[in-house]
Design an enzyme around this catalytic site. Structure first.
Site, PDB file in Angstrom:
ATOM      1  N   ARG A 178    -118.370  13.236  34.981  1.00 50.93           N
ATOM      2  CA  ARG A 178    -118.540  13.524  33.553  1.00 50.93           C
ATOM      3  C   ARG A 178    -119.528  12.543  32.926  1.00 50.93           C
ATOM      4  O   ARG A 178    -120.351  12.925  32.093  1.00 50.93           O
ATOM      5  CB  ARG A 178    -117.194  13.487  32.843  1.00 50.93           C
ATOM      6  CG  ARG A 178    -116.244  14.592  33.292  1.00 50.93           C
ATOM      7  CD  ARG A 178    -115.012  14.699  32.420  1.00 50.93           C
ATOM      8  NE  ARG A 178    -114.138  13.543  32.472  1.00 50.93           N
ATOM      9  CZ  ARG A 178    -113.141  13.388  33.344  1.00 50.93           C
ATOM     10  NH1 ARG A 178    -112.907  14.328  34.263  1.00 50.93           N
ATOM     11  NH2 ARG A 178    -112.367  12.312  33.309  1.00 50.93           N
ATOM     12  N   LYS A 198    -115.893  15.413  13.766  1.00 52.65           N
ATOM     13  CA  LYS A 198    -115.703  16.867  13.771  1.00 52.65           C
ATOM     14  C   LYS A 198    -114.250  17.208  14.003  1.00 52.65           C
ATOM     15  O   LYS A 198    -113.558  16.553  14.792  1.00 52.65           O
ATOM     16  CB  LYS A 198    -116.553  17.523  14.860  1.00 52.65           C
ATOM     17  CG  LYS A 198    -116.599  19.045  14.766  1.00 52.65           C
ATOM     18  CD  LYS A 198    -116.972  19.708  16.064  1.00 52.65           C
ATOM     19  CE  LYS A 198    -115.779  19.851  16.986  1.00 52.65           C
ATOM     20  NZ  LYS A 198    -116.063  20.711  18.168  1.00 52.65           N
ATOM     21  N   LYS A 246    -119.448  23.601   9.804  1.00 50.76           N
ATOM     22  CA  LYS A 246    -119.794  24.262  11.057  1.00 50.76           C
ATOM     23  C   LYS A 246    -118.983  25.543  11.134  1.00 50.76           C
ATOM     24  O   LYS A 246    -117.754  25.516  11.018  1.00 50.76           O
ATOM     25  CB  LYS A 246    -119.488  23.359  12.253  1.00 50.76           C
ATOM     26  CG  LYS A 246    -119.815  23.998  13.605  1.00 50.76           C
ATOM     27  CD  LYS A 246    -119.678  23.000  14.745  1.00 50.76           C
ATOM     28  CE  LYS A 246    -119.956  23.659  16.090  1.00 50.76           C
ATOM     29  NZ  LYS A 246    -119.915  22.706  17.222  1.00 50.76           N
TER      30      LYS A 246
END
Length: 337
Positions: free
Chosen positions: A43, A133, A216
């Protein structure tokens, strides 16, 4: 720097946001799909591949990170957050704990993660992150969403946003109406409008400064399994109509997620929106799979494929950037696929 200035910096000069905030579970599924074992090291190498792509800062004003990535170093020993900052990209963080089943409401979810969030925000601010977010997941059908699901998710968005602003981070509120299913574009528009209106109202009630928020949202498209699929012009018109009815001009920017759209479809729709001209808010993109799918498949976890994967990522950014300016070409998109 004020919250409004940070929000505008992220979307300045036609730039957008890369959503590289997949949870460990989500990115593991995507890595598995292309034959890559998901470990902390793979990752790390994958995110390094994306963030070190040449000239990535020309198209990206911000990158949303996952907590694991925030605490990792790039391959050159630079912290991931510092790597982005050095390239002039604003680093952000996903802070929600995921959408969980809403008890008593089959088929609906509510996003969790508010516990301890004030303390987490203080740490993230110290680590150099400048925006955050929080994603809500809204099911769409002939009978869903319920008013309760809309209200609870809007309230959670507002509470998170207030805490983010308290810590000096710009909150991205992401109430996503999921476009799976066979519903028509009229139902998509109806639900998206209800959800966005409720979210903005909740932000106001909790005294969130709209000048320091980014929204968003999904584009208003036909349900992906529906028999009639609206074209880009109808998507653009219906999406903007919903935004005009719900998003105040005080909000600095609206960014679109790609959702379950194919890469070319997401860009065609973004291009059609951009061709409608300037809007009260800066309009841009915050894509994940539409930018990352092809590079990940090309990389396949092999060091010898890094350059080709970075080329593919740069190409996806070029095409999406062109769509964001209303200069996208379907022929160029086909040639790149």
């Amino acid at each position: 720097m004020t919250l409004q200035e940070t929000a505008r910096e992220i979307l300045a000069d036609g730039k957008g946001i890369l959503a590289a905030d997949e949870s460990t579970g989500t990115i593991t599924k995507r890595l598995d799909a292309v034959g890559i074992e998901s470990t902390e090291e793979t990752r790390r190498r994958y995110r390094d591949l994306l963030f070190t792509t040449e000239d990535v800062e020309q198209r990206l004003g911000g990158v949303i990170l996952y907590d694991e990535t925030v605490r990792q170093d790039a391959l050159d020993g630079t912290g991931m957050v510092d790597l982005l900052r050095r390239r002039g990209i604003v680093p952000g963080i996903k802070v929600d704990a995921g959408a969980k089943d809403l008890a008593g409401f089959p088929g609906e979810k509510v996003t969790e993660g508010l516990d301890g969030l004030r303390e987490r925000f203080a740490e993230y601010a110290d680590l150099g992150l400048r925006f955050a977010k929080w994603r809500s997941v809204i099911s769409v059908s002939d009978t869903l969403p319920s008013a309760t699901a809309i209200e609870l998710n809007a309230t959670g968005q507002a509470r998170y946003a207030a805490l983010a602003q308290e810590a000096g981070l710009v909150p991205i509120v992401e109430p996503e109406s999921i476009m799976d299913g066979d519903h028509g574009i009229e139902r998509s528009a109806e639900v998206t409008e209800l959800v966005l209106a409720a979210t903005i109202e909740a932000l106001r009630r909790q005294r969130v400064a709209l000048e320091g928020v980014l929204v968003k949202t999904n584009m208003v498209v036909s349900g992906y399994a529906g028999p009639d699929q609206a074209g880009p012009d109808e998507v653009a018109d219906r999406t903007l109509a919903v935004l005009y009815r719900t998003i105040p001009a005080a909000v600095p920017g609206v960014v679109f997620l790609s959702g379950g759209q194919e890469d070319a479809q997401a860009n065609a729709n973004l291009d059609a929106i951009a061709r409608r001209g300037s809007q009260p808010w800066t309009v841009s993109f915050s894509y994940a799979r539409a930018l990352q799918g092809r590079p990940m498949a090309i990389w396949a976890g092999a060091e010898e494929n890094v350059a080709a994967a970075q080329h593919a990522f740069a190409e996806r950014l070029h095409l999406t950037g062109a769509a964001n300016r209303g200069e996208w070409s379907a022929d160029e998109e086909r040639a790149a696929s």
